[in-house]
Design an enzyme around this catalytic site. Sequence first.
Site, PDB file in Angstrom:
ATOM      1  N   HIS A  53       0.798  -1.237   0.000  1.00  0.00           N
ATOM      2  CA  HIS A  53       0.000   0.000   0.000  1.00  0.00           C
ATOM      3  C   HIS A  53       0.826   1.281   0.000  1.00  0.00           C
ATOM      4  O   HIS A  53       0.264   2.370  -0.075  1.00  0.00           O
ATOM      5  CB  HIS A  53      -0.957   0.020   1.205  1.00  0.00           C
ATOM      6  CG  HIS A  53      -0.253   0.296   2.503  1.00  0.00           C
ATOM      7  ND1 HIS A  53       0.342  -0.682   3.235  1.00  0.00           N
ATOM      8  CD2 HIS A  53      -0.043   1.450   3.162  1.00  0.00           C
ATOM      9  CE1 HIS A  53       0.896  -0.165   4.306  1.00  0.00           C
ATOM     10  NE2 HIS A  53       0.692   1.138   4.292  1.00  0.00           N
TER      11      HIS A  53
HETATM   12  C1  UD1 Z   1      -1.874   5.501   5.950  1.00  0.00           C
HETATM   13  C2  UD1 Z   1      -0.581   5.931   6.618  1.00  0.00           C
HETATM   14  C3  UD1 Z   1       0.444   4.816   6.531  1.00  0.00           C
HETATM   15  C4  UD1 Z   1      -0.116   3.517   7.052  1.00  0.00           C
HETATM   16  C5  UD1 Z   1      -1.404   3.198   6.331  1.00  0.00           C
HETATM   17  C6  UD1 Z   1      -2.027   1.923   6.860  1.00  0.00           C
HETATM   18  C7  UD1 Z   1      -0.089   8.356   6.583  1.00  0.00           C
HETATM   19  C8  UD1 Z   1       0.780   9.374   5.983  1.00  0.00           C
HETATM   20  N1  UD1 Z   1      -0.009   7.131   6.007  1.00  0.00           N
HETATM   21  O1  UD1 Z   1      -1.616   5.355   4.546  1.00  0.00           O
HETATM   22  O2  UD1 Z   1       1.578   5.168   7.295  1.00  0.00           O
HETATM   23  O3  UD1 Z   1       0.822   2.460   6.853  1.00  0.00           O
HETATM   24  O4  UD1 Z   1      -2.321   4.276   6.510  1.00  0.00           O
HETATM   25  O5  UD1 Z   1      -3.185   1.588   6.169  1.00  0.00           O
HETATM   26  O6  UD1 Z   1      -0.799   8.639   7.510  1.00  0.00           O
HETATM   27  N2  UD1 Z   1      -9.237   4.934   1.871  1.00  0.00           N
HETATM   28  C9  UD1 Z   1     -10.490   4.369   1.820  1.00  0.00           C
HETATM   29  N3  UD1 Z   1     -11.067   3.994   2.988  1.00  0.00           N
HETATM   30  C10 UD1 Z   1     -10.454   4.144   4.188  1.00  0.00           C
HETATM   31  C11 UD1 Z   1      -9.172   4.732   4.209  1.00  0.00           C
HETATM   32  C12 UD1 Z   1      -8.571   5.120   3.041  1.00  0.00           C
HETATM   33  O7  UD1 Z   1     -11.092   4.190   0.771  1.00  0.00           O
HETATM   34  O8  UD1 Z   1     -11.033   3.760   5.221  1.00  0.00           O
HETATM   35  C13 UD1 Z   1      -8.603   5.340   0.603  1.00  0.00           C
HETATM   36  C14 UD1 Z   1      -8.750   6.820   0.371  1.00  0.00           C
HETATM   37  O9  UD1 Z   1      -9.264   7.032  -0.901  1.00  0.00           O
HETATM   38  C15 UD1 Z   1      -7.339   7.366   0.425  1.00  0.00           C
HETATM   39  C16 UD1 Z   1      -6.456   6.146   0.244  1.00  0.00           C
HETATM   40  O10 UD1 Z   1      -7.233   5.013   0.632  1.00  0.00           O
HETATM   41  O11 UD1 Z   1      -7.092   8.309  -0.536  1.00  0.00           O
HETATM   42  C17 UD1 Z   1      -5.234   6.220   1.114  1.00  0.00           C
HETATM   43  O12 UD1 Z   1      -5.576   6.496   2.472  1.00  0.00           O
HETATM   44  P1  UD1 Z   1      -4.683   7.469   3.383  1.00  0.00           P
HETATM   45  O13 UD1 Z   1      -5.224   7.528   4.748  1.00  0.00           O
HETATM   46  O14 UD1 Z   1      -4.477   8.733   2.674  1.00  0.00           O
HETATM   47  O15 UD1 Z   1      -3.256   6.798   3.429  1.00  0.00           O
HETATM   48  P2  UD1 Z   1      -2.823   5.298   3.490  1.00  0.00           P
HETATM   49  O16 UD1 Z   1      -2.232   4.926   2.176  1.00  0.00           O
HETATM   50  O17 UD1 Z   1      -3.907   4.407   4.044  1.00  0.00           O
END
Ligand code: UD1
Length: 376
Positions: free
Chosen positions: A217
Amino acid sequence: MRKHLKIATIVGARPNFVKVAPLFHAIEAHNKRAAELAIDHVLIHTGQHYDDAMSAQFFQQFELPEPHHYLGVGSGTHAEQTGQTMIRLEPVLKELRPDWVVVVGDVNAALAGAVTAKKLLLKVAHVESGLRSNDWQMPEEVNRVIVDRISDLLLTTSGFADRNLLGEGVDAGRIVRVGNIMIDSLRKFADRAENVSLKAITGRDLHNEPFVLTTIHRPSNVDDRHQLQEIVSALVDIAGDSPVVFPLHPRTRQALQKSGLMETLAGHGNMIILNPLPHLELLALQQCAAVIVTDSGGLQEEAMILGTPCVTLRTTTERPETLRENGGTSRLAPLDRAGITFAVREARRESRRPVDYPLWDGCTAERIVAALVGRA
Ligand code: UD1
């Protein structure tokens, strides 16, 4: 009269829930035991992860209560996520005025929480302090360094972390080595995970098949199409040898769909694509996998304790204790198709070798409570 200590713990993303659950339960146990000092524990969820599969089911499995405050920040750019968290958190912390604000790991919730609390002159404790990849392209590295610089209490996992902090000129009095709180969760769930049916999770009876478990991820691996293509090609090669179980993080699912690479993956008969899994189910797979292929920090650590050979899809790691040269079970892989495939074939030859790491013993949460109470 019983004195009160108020602790506000800030969580936002999936790995935080795994780490905060043992702390929550250790505080409950303290309150049952300690006659003189009661801890009022307030749980604040920023809402960075909001899907059921990324959040609610972790609260259920870990028997965490509904958070006292839910900030509903959701997805966005780093500035949007961090800024919105700070804006929504400030009035909550102003009202609560806790004795300690606890932030966990390296996610945006930790950065926003620490900065907001510090500017309100509140004391901040950082759980999982001192990790350094020295890779400034990682958003998490920026978060780690800033949070450590401003936190009052630095709760570390290992001697590597302590040395990083001391090397940056941190006063030794701010550092307390407590061990790895995520391993508290692993030790609590490991026996139960052994009884989970892999067929119920994957639709396939994998108990007697040497399968590969993969989770990916990191933005550097999934947001760049060329890099993602290399990883997908390697996974397809690996699936030629044995089943590959791949629970998809939402970021990864989006990237695979957008790049058109989903068909390449899903079209392979040995590729088992799943939604994000609850902790118990993921642990069950980690316990039985022949090899774990991951870019997650947490999985590298869990693989070491479980003894599962691990290929880390990164060129650096902030968790050097997990590497084979330091006694762990993980190796870093070059990030191209041939390099990944080769590393997995090498890892397959290794047998399971659980590692007993000092203080990764299931009692880290208790040591954190003691440190917070002792320095109130
Ligand atoms: C975040 C953390 C990372 C951690 C990871 C675990 C930061 C900078 N990064 O990255 O350190 O290892 O979480 O999962 O804080 N999304 C959904 N549903 C959700 C959550 C996210 O659809 O419940 C999608 C969103 O469209 C988002 C993308 O996933 O744009 C990424 O989510 P985001 O929280 O921005 O960062 P992670 O890649 O999850």
